[in-house]
Design an enzyme around this catalytic site. Structure first.
Site, PDB file in Angstrom:
ATOM      1  N   ASP A 280      16.317  33.958 105.348  1.00  0.00           N
ATOM      2  CA  ASP A 280      14.880  33.699 105.201  1.00  0.00           C
ATOM      3  C   ASP A 280      14.567  32.620 104.175  1.00  0.00           C
ATOM      4  O   ASP A 280      15.441  32.171 103.441  1.00  0.00           O
ATOM      5  CB  ASP A 280      14.147  35.006 104.834  1.00  0.00           C
ATOM      6  CG  ASP A 280      14.901  35.838 103.801  1.00  0.00           C
ATOM      7  OD1 ASP A 280      15.654  35.259 103.002  1.00  0.00           O
ATOM      8  OD2 ASP A 280      14.739  37.070 103.798  1.00  0.00           O
TER       9      ASP A 280
ATOM     10  N   ASN B  31      11.599  49.225 100.175  1.00  0.00           N
ATOM     11  CA  ASN B  31      10.784  49.784 101.262  1.00  0.00           C
ATOM     12  C   ASN B  31      11.539  49.799 102.595  1.00  0.00           C
ATOM     13  O   ASN B  31      10.962  50.054 103.640  1.00  0.00           O
ATOM     14  CB  ASN B  31       9.473  48.983 101.407  1.00  0.00           C
ATOM     15  CG  ASN B  31       9.694  47.546 101.858  1.00  0.00           C
ATOM     16  OD1 ASN B  31      10.832  47.110 102.057  1.00  0.00           O
ATOM     17  ND2 ASN B  31       8.610  46.802 102.026  1.00  0.00           N
TER      18      ASN B  31
ATOM     19  N   HIS C  31      13.083  47.171 104.006  1.00  0.00           N
ATOM     20  CA  HIS C  31      13.092  45.934 104.788  1.00  0.00           C
ATOM     21  C   HIS C  31      14.492  45.313 104.827  1.00  0.00           C
ATOM     22  O   HIS C  31      15.318  45.549 103.940  1.00  0.00           O
ATOM     23  CB  HIS C  31      12.024  44.933 104.311  1.00  0.00           C
ATOM     24  CG  HIS C  31      12.304  44.219 103.025  1.00  0.00           C
ATOM     25  ND1 HIS C  31      11.307  43.620 102.293  1.00  0.00           N
ATOM     26  CD2 HIS C  31      13.445  43.977 102.334  1.00  0.00           C
ATOM     27  CE1 HIS C  31      11.826  43.050 101.230  1.00  0.00           C
ATOM     28  NE2 HIS C  31      13.124  43.243 101.228  1.00  0.00           N
TER      29      HIS C  31
ATOM     30  N   GLU D 246       9.384  43.504 107.226  1.00  0.00           N
ATOM     31  CA  GLU D 246       8.769  44.608 106.493  1.00  0.00           C
ATOM     32  C   GLU D 246       8.548  45.807 107.431  1.00  0.00           C
ATOM     33  O   GLU D 246       8.638  45.680 108.654  1.00  0.00           O
ATOM     34  CB  GLU D 246       7.416  44.145 105.915  1.00  0.00           C
ATOM     35  CG  GLU D 246       7.492  42.919 105.002  1.00  0.00           C
ATOM     36  CD  GLU D 246       8.110  43.209 103.617  1.00  0.00           C
ATOM     37  OE1 GLU D 246       8.767  44.252 103.439  1.00  0.00           O
ATOM     38  OE2 GLU D 246       7.915  42.362 102.716  1.00  0.00           O
TER      39      GLU D 246
HETATM   40  P1  PGA Z   1      17.037  42.239  95.879  1.00  0.00           P
HETATM   41  O1  PGA Z   1      16.302  42.135  97.270  1.00  0.00           O
HETATM   42  O2  PGA Z   1      18.475  41.916  96.148  1.00  0.00           O
HETATM   43  O3  PGA Z   1      16.389  41.206  95.008  1.00  0.00           O
HETATM   44  O4  PGA Z   1      16.855  43.632  95.391  1.00  0.00           O
HETATM   45  C1  PGA Z   1      16.913  42.698  98.387  1.00  0.00           C
HETATM   46  C2  PGA Z   1      15.970  42.610  99.557  1.00  0.00           C
HETATM   47  O5  PGA Z   1      14.744  42.600  99.330  1.00  0.00           O
HETATM   48  O6  PGA Z   1      16.442  42.580 100.699  1.00  0.00           O
END
Ligand code: PGA
Length: 248
Positions: A67, A136, A138, A143
């Site tokens: 992304d 959450n 995702h 999301e």
């Molecule tokens: P993070 O994000 O590694 O910064 O915890 C992971 C994600 O949101 O997929």
């Protein structure tokens, strides 16, 4: 699902880097899907170290990132283009032309999503896709509520995601509201997936992924229960809910 339980962030990073470089050394493995965020930073550091110690060359490897934020230029300090240069690309011998991220500044964002999806199809298949997981649930920036049939698309970030990512920006208001992300179907089409998780903030999402009785779009990561070749590398804190249920 293969679950590798490790002690802490450092061990997760080392085990993951070792696994990736071994897999990348196999013949026919030349497309790697990459993730950004706090979780894989240590793994990239270890990967750079291992590649240098073992004279591993990335010159025939292609990378596709999950992304990119909409509205940030390649050069913006918080873009994932910059993240990837800082953490990996500037330290290995991968040709620029082999590294792929969505263009968050494209005038026609839907056209950019189509281009990105086609680029992945043209590479035939992502051999190993690296993933993190949001608190959450995702994956990529897909999301809760995202269709399991989604391809690369423009998405609106959940408020909780913008809050979580505010730590990388001056303040939350600067966190973009939208991103381009590989879709859930795009991710599921990769041959193999390695998901990393560290820390107690990931425990609930990881519990749903590993033990959740329902595969549901409400928790995007649960779709991974259907993937035929998934490895989860997670530390004790991230696995604490899974472990407490399994031991009760
Ligand atoms: P993070 O994000 O590694 O910064 O915890 C992971 C994600 O949101 O997929």
């Amino acid at each position: 699902m293969n679950i590798i339980s490790v002690k802490n962030y450092q061990e997760m990073s080392k085990v993951a880097a070792e696994m990736l470089i071994e897999k990348l050394s196999a013949t026919g493995v030349n497309v790697m899907g990459l993730a950004t965020g706090g979780t894989p930073e240590g793994m990239y550091k270890q990967l750079v170290k291992l590649a240098s110690e073992r004279n591993f060359s990335f010159k025939d490897i292609h990378t596709v990132n999950l992304d990119e934020y909409v509205g940030l230029s390649d050069e913006h300090p918080n873009s994932y283009h910059t993240y990837m240069r800082n953490h990996l690309f500037d330290h290995i011998d991968i040709p620029d032309a082999n590294t792929h991220l969505p263009n968050g500044l494209a005038e026609n964002l839907d056209g950019e999503c189509e281009r990105y999806e086609k680029m992945i199809t043209d590479l035939e298949q992502v051999n190993i896709q690296l993933l993190g997981i949001g608190a959450n649930g995702h994956i990529g920036f897909n999301e809760p509520g995202t269709s399991f049939n989604s391809k690369t698309q423009v998405v609106q970030l959940a408020e909780s995601t913008r809050e979580a990512n505010a730590r990388f920006f001056e303040n939350e208001a600067e966190v973009p509201t939208h991103a381009i992300t590989m879709g859930i179907q795009t991710i599921m089409e990769s041959k193999e997936i390695v998901l990393l998780a560290s820390g107690s903030s990931k425990a609930e999402a990881l519990y749903e992924l590993i033990c959740g009785k329902q595969v549901t779009e409400k928790v995007p990561a649960t779709v991974l229960q259907r993937h035929p070749n998934l490895t989860v590398i997670a530390d004790e804190e991230a696995l604490h809910l899974v472990n407490s249920v399994q031991h009760s």
